[in-house]
Design a protein around this motif. Structure first.
Motif, PDB file in Angstrom:
ATOM      1  N   LEU A   1       0.839  -1.198   0.000  1.00  0.00           N
ATOM      2  CA  LEU A   1       0.000   0.000   0.000  1.00  0.00           C
ATOM      3  C   LEU A   1       0.871   1.245   0.000  1.00  0.00           C
ATOM      4  O   LEU A   1       2.034   1.219   0.398  1.00  0.00           O
ATOM      5  N   SER A   2       0.291   2.347  -0.444  1.00  0.00           N
ATOM      6  CA  SER A   2       1.008   3.623  -0.425  1.00  0.00           C
ATOM      7  C   SER A   2       1.017   4.175   0.992  1.00  0.00           C
ATOM      8  O   SER A   2       0.303   3.704   1.884  1.00  0.00           O
ATOM      9  N   GLY A   3       1.835   5.222   1.198  1.00  0.00           N
ATOM     10  CA  GLY A   3       1.913   5.830   2.514  1.00  0.00           C
ATOM     11  C   GLY A   3       0.579   6.393   2.968  1.00  0.00           C
ATOM     12  O   GLY A   3       0.181   6.227   4.126  1.00  0.00           O
ATOM     13  N   GLY A   4      -0.126   7.052   2.073  1.00  0.00           N
ATOM     14  CA  GLY A   4      -1.426   7.616   2.426  1.00  0.00           C
ATOM     15  C   GLY A   4      -2.458   6.549   2.735  1.00  0.00           C
ATOM     16  O   GLY A   4      -3.295   6.711   3.632  1.00  0.00           O
ATOM     17  N   GLU A   5      -2.406   5.438   1.994  1.00  0.00           N
ATOM     18  CA  GLU A   5      -3.343   4.345   2.252  1.00  0.00           C
ATOM     19  C   GLU A   5      -3.079   3.712   3.610  1.00  0.00           C
ATOM     20  O   GLU A   5      -4.015   3.402   4.355  1.00  0.00           O
ATOM     21  N   LYS A   6      -1.797   3.553   3.946  1.00  0.00           N
ATOM     22  CA  LYS A   6      -1.474   2.993   5.256  1.00  0.00           C
ATOM     23  C   LYS A   6      -1.930   3.929   6.375  1.00  0.00           C
ATOM     24  O   LYS A   6      -2.449   3.478   7.402  1.00  0.00           O
ATOM     25  N   GLN A   7      -1.723   5.241   6.168  1.00  0.00           N
ATOM     26  CA  GLN A   7      -2.139   6.189   7.190  1.00  0.00           C
ATOM     27  C   GLN A   7      -3.646   6.132   7.402  1.00  0.00           C
ATOM     28  O   GLN A   7      -4.128   6.133   8.539  1.00  0.00           O
ATOM     29  N   ARG A   8      -4.397   6.078   6.325  1.00  0.00           N
ATOM     30  CA  ARG A   8      -5.855   6.052   6.462  1.00  0.00           C
ATOM     31  C   ARG A   8      -6.346   4.742   7.063  1.00  0.00           C
ATOM     32  O   ARG A   8      -7.333   4.723   7.804  1.00  0.00           O
ATOM     33  N   LEU A   9      -5.669   3.632   6.750  1.00  0.00           N
ATOM     34  CA  LEU A   9      -6.027   2.373   7.405  1.00  0.00           C
ATOM     35  C   LEU A   9      -5.755   2.454   8.910  1.00  0.00           C
ATOM     36  O   LEU A   9      -6.535   1.941   9.719  1.00  0.00           O
ATOM     37  N   ALA A  10      -4.648   3.085   9.274  1.00  0.00           N
ATOM     38  CA  ALA A  10      -4.338   3.252  10.693  1.00  0.00           C
ATOM     39  C   ALA A  10      -5.390   4.125  11.378  1.00  0.00           C
ATOM     40  O   ALA A  10      -5.779   3.869  12.522  1.00  0.00           O
ATOM     41  N   ILE A  11      -5.855   5.151  10.673  1.00  0.00           N
ATOM     42  CA  ILE A  11      -6.906   6.012  11.232  1.00  0.00           C
ATOM     43  C   ILE A  11      -8.207   5.227  11.359  1.00  0.00           C
ATOM     44  O   ILE A  11      -8.923   5.331  12.362  1.00  0.00           O
ATOM     45  N   ALA A  12      -8.529   4.406  10.355  1.00  0.00           N
ATOM     46  CA  ALA A  12      -9.731   3.565  10.429  1.00  0.00           C
ATOM     47  C   ALA A  12      -9.648   2.624  11.628  1.00  0.00           C
ATOM     48  O   ALA A  12     -10.640   2.391  12.333  1.00  0.00           O
ATOM     49  N   ARG A  13      -8.472   2.102  11.854  1.00  0.00           N
ATOM     50  CA  ARG A  13      -8.293   1.185  12.979  1.00  0.00           C
ATOM     51  C   ARG A  13      -8.543   1.889  14.307  1.00  0.00           C
ATOM     52  O   ARG A  13      -9.211   1.346  15.192  1.00  0.00           O
ATOM     53  N   VAL A  14      -8.014   3.106  14.466  1.00  0.00           N
ATOM     54  CA  VAL A  14      -8.202   3.811  15.734  1.00  0.00           C
ATOM     55  C   VAL A  14      -9.639   4.306  15.862  1.00  0.00           C
ATOM     56  O   VAL A  14     -10.184   4.383  16.967  1.00  0.00           O
ATOM     57  N   LEU A  15     -10.290   4.622  14.741  1.00  0.00           N
ATOM     58  CA  LEU A  15     -11.704   4.998  14.799  1.00  0.00           C
ATOM     59  C   LEU A  15     -12.561   3.823  15.247  1.00  0.00           C
ATOM     60  O   LEU A  15     -13.541   3.989  15.977  1.00  0.00           O
ATOM     61  N   LEU A  16     -12.211   2.634  14.797  1.00  0.00           N
ATOM     62  CA  LEU A  16     -12.952   1.448  15.230  1.00  0.00           C
ATOM     63  C   LEU A  16     -12.745   1.204  16.720  1.00  0.00           C
ATOM     64  O   LEU A  16     -13.666   0.767  17.421  1.00  0.00           O
ATOM     65  N   LYS A  17     -11.564   1.493  17.220  1.00  0.00           N
ATOM     66  CA  LYS A  17     -11.300   1.357  18.658  1.00  0.00           C
ATOM     67  C   LYS A  17     -12.110   2.365  19.457  1.00  0.00           C
ATOM     68  O   LYS A  17     -12.567   2.074  20.555  1.00  0.00           O
ATOM     69  N   ASP A  18     -12.273   3.579  18.911  1.00  0.00           N
ATOM     70  CA  ASP A  18     -13.062   4.648  19.520  1.00  0.00           C
ATOM     71  C   ASP A  18     -12.532   5.032  20.904  1.00  0.00           C
ATOM     72  O   ASP A  18     -13.260   4.983  21.905  1.00  0.00           O
ATOM     73  N   PRO A  19     -11.247   5.466  21.002  1.00  0.00           N
ATOM     74  CA  PRO A  19     -10.707   5.862  22.311  1.00  0.00           C
ATOM     75  C   PRO A  19     -11.161   7.268  22.676  1.00  0.00           C
ATOM     76  O   PRO A  19     -11.485   8.082  21.807  1.00  0.00           O
ATOM     77  N   ARG A  20     -11.146   7.552  23.967  1.00  0.00           N
ATOM     78  CA  ARG A  20     -11.526   8.903  24.415  1.00  0.00           C
ATOM     79  C   ARG A  20     -10.371   9.875  24.233  1.00  0.00           C
ATOM     80  O   ARG A  20     -10.587  11.074  24.054  1.00  0.00           O
ATOM     81  N   ILE A  21      -9.141   9.366  24.295  1.00  0.00           N
ATOM     82  CA  ILE A  21      -7.944  10.194  24.132  1.00  0.00           C
ATOM     83  C   ILE A  21      -7.195   9.698  22.903  1.00  0.00           C
ATOM     84  O   ILE A  21      -6.937   8.500  22.767  1.00  0.00           O
ATOM     85  N   LEU A  22      -6.849  10.624  22.019  1.00  0.00           N
ATOM     86  CA  LEU A  22      -6.184  10.261  20.774  1.00  0.00           C
ATOM     87  C   LEU A  22      -4.855  11.002  20.670  1.00  0.00           C
ATOM     88  O   LEU A  22      -4.790  12.214  20.887  1.00  0.00           O
ATOM     89  N   ILE A  23      -3.801  10.258  20.344  1.00  0.00           N
ATOM     90  CA  ILE A  23      -2.468  10.838  20.162  1.00  0.00           C
ATOM     91  C   ILE A  23      -2.085  10.685  18.697  1.00  0.00           C
ATOM     92  O   ILE A  23      -2.137   9.588  18.145  1.00  0.00           O
TER      93      ILE A  23
END
Length: 679
Positions: free
Chosen positions: A561-583
């Motif tokens: 995957l491209s860098g942007g695709e990996k970044q967005r997958l990582a964001i999707a992963r953290v959105l699925l986790k739904d944490p109250r605090i995001l770094i």
């Protein structure tokens, strides 16, 4: 999201935390000290720990012992049947004719014994294999579980290949001990004991002749065992180094690096040199003790001839020690026993050497199991209630110094430049060696619930370090980190991990499907929830453009995957986790304009209704932050909004001017005066 307020004064007075015990300052965390091999050797001996590994399988082990004793008892009957064949059936001592009826029964017994022993051996092999492999699986599982509990600093200080070698090679190296050795020792010990008792019953004189050199052999065996133990440790250390080289050089990143810098030949030579050293050690280990065993085998080979000679002297009366006890049947039975004694005795010697060798491997495994994690959950830890969590983050008087790396005997390997690989890379942006100074020095700051807070500063200022303290990747040296007034050291590790999410500058994707990579944050998520997280991360349409859609394989570390695709997958992963605090550790660096826009839109969705701490390298992305903290040399030097800090003319203004003076004013993607600059 709360709006930005006036610039606050710096210092320790930034918030008081929750009243009561939960908000009290904890005592400074002790610095992790070096754990030496000497400390480990003072701990519990190895053999009792191995015995505990086998404790859950006591019932099966008892059956194995019964099988061993039964097989040994059957084998012990054969020489006496042999003597009866000669002295009672074929050549009766009273001079009568051969007794064919007795001979038939004796032969049937001699045939039945090996058949019964073989059946018992099959059952015994199944039991020992089950016990040994189950114990080895338990050991491997315990080691993996323990490594999962180790702090981040341990892994930054140790080569991945060295860890993999202990999990794979060292555990595999003790497989024989757990599966076969214990049974072999018991079986051969019983066999040798039964054979010796039978030999003494037949002729104690010939038994003395057979065993008179055994004390010498036993002494030599222990010397050989100590030498092989030292060699075994050196061999496993060499194998760990080879595994580390393989893991580094044959990873996608390693191959790419070698091709870019045309270092393939040097990598091959580095591996060949390690391979040659491993070969030399393997040969040396194989040859150690060969002379000893050759001596033992030679002695047992010539002993029957000596027995015949001594028996002749005894029968003729030249040695007056009971000639009437030496009959033809006795002599045949005794030499049969003597030949059967040779193999189990040699096996017993060999397996004893194997046990001595394996002790070195067990010690290497137990060295890891004996390491106490630096980040632990305290008794009575508080679990954060996700429904009541507000997400207030406070660093109160924090001082932090990276601990000295914990190294073990055998894990300090030299890298390709001759430097020790066991060291801590303290911070992605703090390359100072451990112990050289404070990574953070008296830092106090507060991020209110729902705020977007940015941390800026030059490289090495401690930005990443500060964010790593919130989820307890490290513990503060002095001061405290608090979430909703609770010191993070008082919280359960599980609830803290659930409360904090992170998107790094270089997201990690494992080799698997896109669906599995997103669902890693919440394995029980429904397909609809996974798709919604991907939509919110601006990656769903791109995923559906792949032929396999969500079943597309990402490749190792996501290299397909491209860098942007990996970044967005990582964001999707953290959105699925739904944490109250995001770094967020600058998730938009090194991206093209269109990809940056997509990632920024995804980040805007991710930061809604969450407390967000963003490490910012591109200052254009944080203009609308509620509060910006400026770090320099590990100290908090200023804080405020974008406009306030520009007006103060301090660190932020200097960084801002340096960054935007490099391109002509009016360039759309970087001009801070443009209202449409991506946030």
């Amino acid at each position: 999201m709360a709006g930005g307020g006036p610039s606050r004064p710096l210092g320790r007075g930034l918030g008081t935390g929750r009243a009561g015990g939960a908000g009290r300052l904890m005592r400074p965390s002790p610095v992790v000290t070096h754990l030496t091999a000497a400390d480990l050797r003072q701990r519990e001996p190895v053999l009792p720990r191995i015995a505990r590994l086998l404790r859950p399988y006591r019932a099966k082990i008892a059956l194995v012992l019964v099988a061993v004793l039964a097989a040994a008892a059957l084998q012990a009957m054969v020489p006496f049947l042999t003597r009866a064949v000669f002295d009672d059936a074929l050549f009766p001592l009273d001079g009568g004719a051969p007794d064919l009826g007795l001979l038939t029964w004796l032969v049937l017994g001699m045939c039945a014994i090996p058949i019964a022993a073989a059946l018992i051996g099959i059952v015994q092999m199944w039991l020992t294999s089950t016990v040994g492999n189950s114990a080895m699986a338990d050991l491997r599982g315990d080691l993996f579980e323990h490594l999962q509990k180790m702090e981040l600093a341990f892994f930054t200080a140790t080569k991945t290949g060295a860890i993999q070698s202990r999990l794979a090679n060292d555990v595999a190296g003790v497989r024989t001990v757990l599966t076969d050795t214990a049974t072999t020792i018991v079986q051969n010990s019983v066999t040798v004991t039964a054979a010796l008792v039978s030999m003494i019953v037949l002729s104690w004189q010939l038994t003395v002749l057979t065993l008179f050199l055994m004390p010498l052999f036993i002494g030599l065996q222990f010397r050989v065992g100590r030498a092989r133990q030292r060699l075994a440790r050196r061999t496993q250390e060499s194998l760990s180094e080879m595994t580390a080289i393989t893991e580094e050089a044959l990873s996608v990143s390693g191959i790419l690096l070698a091709k870019v810098f045309n270092r393939a030949e040097s990598e091959v030579e580095r591996y060949r040199e390690a391979n040659r050293r491993q070969t030399r050690l393997q040969v040396e280990q194989a040859m150690t003790g060969r002379t000893f065993f050759a001596m033992v085998q030679t002695f047992f080979a010539i002993t029957p001839a000596l027995i015949y000679l001594v028996a002749g002297w005894i029968i003729t009366g030249n040695v007056p020690v009971g000639a009437d006890t030496i009959t033809a049947g006795t002599l045949v039975a005794f030499t049969t026993l003597q030949s059967r004694l040779q193999m189990p005795l040699l096996q017993l010697m060999r397996v004893t050497l194997d046990v001595q060798t394996s002790m070195a491997l067990f010690r290497r495994i137990f060295e890891y199991l004996d390491l106490e994690p630096a980040i632990t959950e305290r008794p009575g830890a508080i679990a954060l209630d996700p429904d009541r969590l507000r997400g207030r983050v406070e660093l109160r008087g924090v001082r932090f110094r990276y601990p000295e790396p914990r190294s073990l005997s055998g894990t300090v390997n030299r890298d390709r430049f001759g430097e020790s690989s066991v060291r801590i890379e303290a911070d992605a942006e703090d390359p100072r060696p451990p112990g050289s100074g404070w990574a953070l020095d008296d830092v106090s700051l507060v991020v209110e619930p729902g705020q977007l807070a940015a941390i800026v500063g030059p490289s090495g200022s401690g930005k990443t370090t500060a964010t790593y303290l919130v989820p307890r990747f490290y513990d503060v040296t002095e001061g405290a980190v608090l979430i909703d007034g609770y010191d993070v050291r008082e919280l359960t590790l599980s609830s803290l991990a659930d409360a904090v999410g992170m998107v790094t500058q270089e997201p990690y994707l494992f080799h698997g499907t896109i669906r599995d990579n997103i669902a890693y944050a919440r394995p029980g998520a429904t397909p609809e929830e996974i798709v919604q997280a991907a939509r919110d991360a601006n990656i769903h349409d791109r995923i559906m453009g792949f032929p396999e859609g969500y079943e597309t394989i990402t490749g190792e570390r996501g290299y397909r995957l491209s860098g942007g695709e990996k970044q967005r997958l990582a964001i999707a992963r953290v959105l699925l986790k739904d944490p109250r605090i995001l770094i967020l550790d600058e998730a938009t660096s090194a991206l093209d304009n269109e990809t940056e826009r997509l990632v920024q839109e995804a980040l805007e969705r991710a930061t809604r209704s969450r407390t967000t701490i963003a490490i910012a390298h591109r200052l254009s992305t944080i203009r609308s932050a509620d509060v910006i903290f400026g770090l320099e040399d590990g100290r908090l030097v200023e804080q405020g909004t974008h406009d306030e800090l520009l007006a103060e003319g301090g660190l932020y203004k200097r960084l801002y001017d340096e960054q935007f003076s490099r391109v002509p004013a009016g360039t759309p993607w970087c001009d801070p005066r443009r209202a449409d600059v991506p946030l």
